[in-house]
Design an enzyme around this catalytic site. Structure first.
Site, mmCIF file in Angstrom:
data_model
loop_
_atom_site.group_PDB
_atom_site.id
_atom_site.type_symbol
_atom_site.label_atom_id
_atom_site.label_comp_id
_atom_site.label_asym_id
_atom_site.label_seq_id
_atom_site.Cartn_x
_atom_site.Cartn_y
_atom_site.Cartn_z
ATOM 1 N N CYS A 37 -23.803 0.630 -1.574
ATOM 2 C CA CYS A 37 -23.342 -0.896 -1.299
ATOM 3 C C CYS A 37 -25.334 -1.013 -0.322
ATOM 4 O O CYS A 37 -25.687 -2.432 -0.199
ATOM 5 C CB CYS A 37 -22.890 -1.083 -0.105
ATOM 6 S SG CYS A 37 -20.870 -1.060 -0.504
ATOM 7 N N HIS A 93 -24.990 -6.730 4.160
ATOM 8 C CA HIS A 93 -23.750 -6.936 3.378
ATOM 9 C C HIS A 93 -22.488 -7.555 3.545
ATOM 10 O O HIS A 93 -22.057 -7.009 4.409
ATOM 11 C CB HIS A 93 -24.111 -5.472 3.151
ATOM 12 C CG HIS A 93 -23.165 -4.587 2.466
ATOM 13 N ND1 HIS A 93 -23.228 -5.140 0.836
ATOM 14 C CD2 HIS A 93 -22.355 -3.316 2.792
ATOM 15 C CE1 HIS A 93 -21.803 -4.375 0.182
ATOM 16 N NE2 HIS A 93 -21.698 -3.536 1.552
ATOM 17 N N ASN A 149 -16.749 -7.814 -1.907
ATOM 18 C CA ASN A 149 -17.290 -6.757 -2.028
ATOM 19 C C ASN A 149 -18.662 -6.650 -3.112
ATOM 20 O O ASN A 149 -17.453 -6.009 -3.855
ATOM 21 C CB ASN A 149 -17.433 -5.878 -0.595
ATOM 22 C CG ASN A 149 -18.526 -4.448 -0.629
ATOM 23 O OD1 ASN A 149 -19.416 -4.457 -1.513
ATOM 24 N ND2 ASN A 149 -18.312 -3.528 -0.041
HETATM 25 N N1 COA Z 1 -2.349 -5.274 2.445
HETATM 26 C C1 COA Z 1 -1.221 -4.576 3.307
HETATM 27 N N2 COA Z 1 -0.762 -3.702 4.032
HETATM 28 C C2 COA Z 1 -2.659 -3.045 3.887
HETATM 29 C C3 COA Z 1 -3.433 -2.698 2.546
HETATM 30 C C4 COA Z 1 -3.074 -4.026 1.412
HETATM 31 N N3 COA Z 1 -4.565 -4.371 0.932
HETATM 32 N N4 COA Z 1 -4.233 -1.716 2.683
HETATM 33 C C5 COA Z 1 -3.670 -1.031 3.350
HETATM 34 N N5 COA Z 1 -2.266 -1.567 3.413
HETATM 35 C C6 COA Z 1 -1.368 -0.958 4.962
HETATM 36 C C7 COA Z 1 -1.989 -0.018 4.877
HETATM 37 O O1 COA Z 1 -1.348 1.189 3.891
HETATM 38 C C8 COA Z 1 -0.982 0.940 6.439
HETATM 39 O O2 COA Z 1 -0.039 0.045 6.342
HETATM 40 P P1 COA Z 1 0.491 1.789 6.858
HETATM 41 O O3 COA Z 1 0.477 1.435 8.987
HETATM 42 O O4 COA Z 1 1.929 1.250 7.037
HETATM 43 O O5 COA Z 1 0.204 3.376 6.906
HETATM 44 C C9 COA Z 1 -2.011 -0.267 6.942
HETATM 45 O O6 COA Z 1 -2.231 -1.108 6.372
HETATM 46 C C10 COA Z 1 -3.324 -0.317 8.383
HETATM 47 O O7 COA Z 1 -4.169 0.493 7.609
HETATM 48 P P2 COA Z 1 -5.293 0.889 7.744
HETATM 49 O O8 COA Z 1 -6.046 1.395 6.214
HETATM 50 O O9 COA Z 1 -5.572 1.757 9.198
HETATM 51 O O10 COA Z 1 -6.385 -0.559 8.132
HETATM 52 P P3 COA Z 1 -7.365 -1.171 8.456
HETATM 53 O O11 COA Z 1 -7.360 -1.805 9.945
HETATM 54 O O12 COA Z 1 -8.405 -0.149 8.665
HETATM 55 O O13 COA Z 1 -8.034 -1.814 7.465
HETATM 56 C C11 COA Z 1 -9.742 -2.224 5.625
HETATM 57 C C12 COA Z 1 -8.636 -1.386 5.710
HETATM 58 C C13 COA Z 1 -10.121 -1.442 4.572
HETATM 59 C C14 COA Z 1 -9.758 -3.477 5.681
HETATM 60 C C15 COA Z 1 -10.522 -2.019 6.831
HETATM 61 O O14 COA Z 1 -10.619 -0.271 6.977
HETATM 62 C C16 COA Z 1 -11.995 -2.089 6.327
HETATM 63 O O15 COA Z 1 -12.570 -2.775 6.247
HETATM 64 N N6 COA Z 1 -12.982 -0.363 6.114
HETATM 65 C C17 COA Z 1 -14.445 -0.457 6.016
HETATM 66 C C18 COA Z 1 -13.606 -0.847 4.433
HETATM 67 C C19 COA Z 1 -15.748 -1.259 3.562
HETATM 68 O O16 COA Z 1 -15.990 -2.160 4.564
HETATM 69 N N7 COA Z 1 -15.728 -0.454 2.850
HETATM 70 C C20 COA Z 1 -16.868 -0.854 1.583
HETATM 71 C C21 COA Z 1 -18.424 -0.239 2.790
HETATM 72 S S1 COA Z 1 -19.815 -0.853 1.939
#
Ligand code: COA
Length: 318
Positions: free
Chosen positions: A114, A245, A275
């Site tokens: 990225c 980004h 993304n």
């Molecule tokens: N829909 C519904 N629930 C979802 C889900 C989806 N698409 N994806 C994950 N969940 C659930 C998980 O299973 C978890 O459930 P649980 O509590 O029962 O185990 C819950 O949501 C929370 O998961 P978590 O991963 O802690 O969520 P979060 O608040 O951290 O959000 C992201 C997840 C991916 C949106 C966030 O971590 C994020 O944006 N990370 C950075 C990603 C990124 O930008 N990557 C590229 C960088 S270049």
């Protein structure tokens, strides 16, 4: 003093739009969850026969047209991508063939996931400042839909396909002021496609430790924006636009807050295309320039983080 100036931009998004509602028929998710966690409303998906190079070629043609430059006036082609069409030749060479660039100028790919676009901009700037190139084409394009596991709700909701491009030209007017790059491979397994050529591994899909990536990204962007301002002897108040980004609205908002910038001074397009990795900054920049928000003479801060981890920022006067 020679500066690298952005003299043309272009972008491309595939025709097919996949809204969040379509994802709810594929995995256990909801439009509300996706929008509240990421800001994403939809993503664009390339056709089966549409490659990273094909998308990049459209964006590049538009950037060349806006710079008023012919393809054979280029003296460097850089292609930032982590989804190349082939193992080799480089996507940059395939693009040369597609745009009929036959003048023998060097062309190579930049793989910094990225952060590929800010890494590419840094390389372009160094070629120009050293006098090795006058006219550079930099493309950022990725076709992530082909490496997304469409059964994994924790990743498939985040990514999309697209391309952006800029033309950089040598000028006595600024220009790129400074670039800052970092990487730390100790974090390699937090965001990866753990399969390759020399080390065949698992299936060819994006794997991510989402909340750890999120925490690292927010902290790294906090430090990075300070560093690039200090390097250029600029103040937060000098900035006209933050063009980050486009990974996640919450990471972008945190960086804007750190810079004391209202969201009205942030170009945000993540809701439209998710993304798109190396494509996301040039896509956002092209959007802001073409809709008239970003004006000549304004100071832009570009920043990105991605797999590696690799991260970086560029301060540039448009
Ligand atoms: N829909 C519904 N629930 C979802 C889900 C989806 N698409 N994806 C994950 N969940 C659930 C998980 O299973 C978890 O459930 P649980 O509590 O029962 O185990 C819950 O949501 C929370 O998961 P978590 O991963 O802690 O969520 P979060 O608040 O951290 O959000 C992201 C997840 C991916 C949106 C966030 O971590 C994020 O944006 N990370 C950075 C990603 C990124 O930008 N990557 C590229 C960088 S270049």
């Amino acid at each position: 003093m020679i500066y690298s100036r952005i003299t043309g931009t272009g972008s491309y998004l595939p025709e097919r739009i996949m809204p969040n509602s379509e994802l709810t028929t594929m995995v256990d998710t909801s439009d509300e969850w996706i929008q509240s966690r990421t800001g994403i409303k939809q993503r664009h998906i390339a056709r089966a026969d549409e490659s990273t190079c094909d998308m990049g070629a459209v964006a590049a043609t538009r950037a060349l047209q806006s710079a008023g430059l012919e393809p054979n006036q280029l003296d460097l082609v850089l292609f930032a991508t982590s989804t190349p069409d082939q193992i080799f030749p480089s996507t940059a060479c395939l693009l040369q063939r597609q745009l009929e660039i036959t003048n023998g100028c060097p062309a190579f790919d930049v793989q910094a996931v990225c952060s590929g676009f800010v890494y590419g901009l840094t390389i372009a700037d160094k070629f120009i400042k050293s006098g090795s190139a006058k006219n550079v084409l930099l493309i950022g394009a990725d076709c992530l839909s082909k490496i997304v596991d469409w059964t994994d709700r924790s990743t498939c909701v985040l990514f999309g396909d697209g391309a952006g491009a800029v033309v950089l030209q040598a000028s006595t007017e600024p220009g790129v002021y400074s670039t800052v790059l970092h990487a730390n491979g100790a974090y390699a397994n937090m965001l990866e496609v753990p399969c390759g050529v020399s080390k065949p591994g698992e299936e060819r899909f994006i794997k991510m430790q989402g909340s750890d990536v999120f925490k690292f990204a927010v902290a790294a962007m906090d430090e990075l924006v300070e560093e690039v301002l200090v390097t250029s002897a600029m103040q937060k108040s000098d900035l006209d636009w933050l063009i980050p980004h486009q990974a996640n609205q919450r990471i972008i908002t945190a960086t804007a807050k750190k810079l004391n910038m209202p969201m009205s001074k942030v170009i945000m397009t993540v809701e439209e295309h998710g993304n798109t990795s190396a494509a996301s900054i040039p896509l956002a920049m092209d959007t802001g320039i073409r809709d008239g928000r970003v004006k000549p003479g304004q100071l832009l801060l570009l920043e990105a983080i991605g797999g590696g981890f690799a991260w970086g920022a560029v301060l540039v006067r448009y």
